[in-house]
Design an enzyme around this catalytic site. Structure first.
Site, PDB file in Angstrom:
ATOM      1  N   SER A   1       0.894  -1.335   0.148  1.00 36.74           N
ATOM      2  CA  SER A   1       0.026   0.249  -0.016  1.00 36.74           C
ATOM      3  C   SER A   1       0.991   1.111   0.125  1.00 36.74           C
ATOM      4  CB  SER A   1      -1.063  -0.001   1.273  1.00 36.74           C
ATOM      5  OG  SER A   1      -1.919   0.844   1.032  1.00 36.74           O
TER       6      SER A   1
ATOM      7  N   HIS B   1      -8.151  -4.974  -0.694  1.00 35.11           N
ATOM      8  CA  HIS B   1      -6.915  -4.184  -0.411  1.00 35.11           C
ATOM      9  C   HIS B   1      -6.817  -4.117   1.253  1.00 35.11           C
ATOM     10  CE1 HIS B   1      -4.175  -0.648  -0.590  1.00 35.11           C
ATOM     11  NE2 HIS B   1      -4.433  -0.592   0.702  1.00 35.11           N
TER      12      HIS B   1
ATOM     13  N   ASP C   1     -10.107  -3.547  -5.378  1.00 33.19           N
ATOM     14  CA  ASP C   1      -9.464  -2.636  -4.854  1.00 33.19           C
ATOM     15  C   ASP C   1      -9.181  -1.076  -5.617  1.00 33.19           C
ATOM     16  OD1 ASP C   1      -7.144  -1.295  -3.353  1.00 33.19           O
ATOM     17  OD2 ASP C   1      -5.759  -2.432  -3.733  1.00 33.19           O
TER      18      ASP C   1
END
Length: 407
Positions: free
Chosen positions: A190, A377, A347
């Site tokens: 991320s 995610h 995501d």
């Protein structure tokens, strides 16, 4: 008594209404994901209320609650030696597996955690992942404890990650940890994937660096703030645990910007055709040519004819490649090491990773794009009860397998 019989069904109905979200049929364990998302939303709303009352910054409270919860389900290991150190002024946590007989040097992974540049830590929430990586790979894992928003904003997180990584890449430091200089990966998920990609790009341009990463491995990375209407942003705008408005707010916090800009960013006013600063970057992020048709589907580009150039003037970091590695020039991409990119269908950041993979391929870099149709995610850190997801185990195993085969 009668009131209770009326009240209980009403509360149950309200709870179900709050928890339920229409999710794609491909999402694994949908009800568990709904419960996780509802919990996260409730906590966020409480934190924003505290922020509104000016008792504390909402991100500080949210991070405290996340870390407190993580301590309740932490898993220890007697086989891994875990120590805290400081690399060029930056705190790190080092995970070292026991030495094996006749083994001289180990491989290593520099890991940069996610959390929107504002949440989590190397010592909490990511402790379990790094421990498992060290055990599974028999590798030294260095987890970088970069400073967080709101304490600092861009570019300090980037500088922290870069300084810690460069310090570790020194020959004498690698020798101290018995690490093979030719078998080092840089990785992150991320926002940590963002920092890992940016650091890797910066290292590749450093002519004085004698030891360089062999690999980079990016897990559902956030790589651009140019277009918030890619197909994955449109498709997953309300998807747990990272809806589009939350990702945009993370960007605003990272750049120390004003939340009033959020609506303009949502409709791409900051990169309209009349915003001269953005024109030269448009060709580097043309998803109509970078994405496969299975991802583009019937979505249309959102390109404003007239926008607000003052947004870029107020936040020039929106086009700074240290913050948005997907906008790097081809000459920089050609210098990148062998790359692994993991993406999830459910995501908003799916297309960031897919486009970066395609641009790296065009630049001649060997890339493995590992896409998961049923995952979401952040799933990789959800592997311990009560927030254990099969998606987390599945993605983690695939990621570690690639590292094991290539590092």
């Amino acid at each position: 008594m009668r009131a209770a019989w009326v009240l209980l069904p009403a509360l149950a109905a309200l709870s179900a209404y709050y928890v339920y979200l229409p999710l794609p049929g491909t999402v694994s364990e949908p009800w568990k994901l709904m419960l996780l998302d509802a919990t996260f939303r409730a906590v966020q709303q409480t934190c924003h209320l505290i922020h509104y009352l000016r008792l504390s910054h909402h991100l500080i409270i949210l991070n405290y609650l996340i870390c407190t919860f993580d301590k309740l389900k932490s898993v220890s290991s007697e086989d891994i030696n875990i120590t805290d150190a400081v690399f060029d002024g930056v705190e790190v946590r080092v995970f070292e597996p026991p030495a094996k007989r006749d083994e001289r040097l180990k491989r290593s992974v520099v890991y940069i955690h996610g959390g929107g540049w504002a949440l989590a830590s190397a010592s909490i929430l990511y402790n379990n992942l790094c421990r498992i990586m060290a055990e599974s790979l028999n590798a030294v894992v260095v987890s970088v404890e970069y400073r967080l928003v709101p304490e600092v904003c861009f570019p300090e997180q980037f500088h922290d990650a870069l300084r810690a990584t460069k310090h570790f890449l020194q020959a004498d430091v690698l020798a101290e940890y018995s690490v093979d200089p030719s078998r080092i990966a840089i990785s992150g998920d991320s926002a940590g994937g963002n920092l890992a990609a940016a650091v890797c790009q910066q290292l590749s341009k450093d002519e004085h660096l004698t030891i360089r990463p062999k690999l980079q491995a990016l897990i559902y990375p956030v790589l651009q703030a140019f277009d918030f209407n890619t197909p994955s942003y449109q498709q997953n705008m309300n998807m747990p645990v990272l809806p589009r408005y939350v990702m945009i707010n993370y960007w605003i916090d990272y750049f120390n910007g004003n939340y009033d800009l959020a609506h303009s960013l949502v409709i791409n006013n900051h990169t309209a055709l009349d915003v001269g600063q953005a024109l030269s970057f448009r060709g580097r992020l043309n998803w109509t040519s970078l994405l496969p048709s299975s991802f583009k589907k019937n979505y249309k580009p959102v390109i404003q004819t007239t926008g607000k150039a003052e947004i870029i003037q107020e936040i020039p970091a929106l086009l700074d490649v240290r913050a948005v590695p997907l906008l790097a020039e081809n000459e920089t991409l050609q210098l990148q090491p062998k790359t692994y990119i993991l993406t999830c269908e459910n995501d908003v950041l799916r297309d960031d990773g897919v486009m970066y993979a395609k641009r790296l391929e065009h630049a001649g870099v060997e890339v493995t794009l590992d896409h998961f149709d049923d995952c979401f995610h952040g799933c990789m850190i959800f592997t311990i009860w009560p927030t254990d997801f099969s998606a987390g185990i599945q993605t983690r195993n695939s990621y570690i397998k690639w590292l094991d085969e290539n590092l």
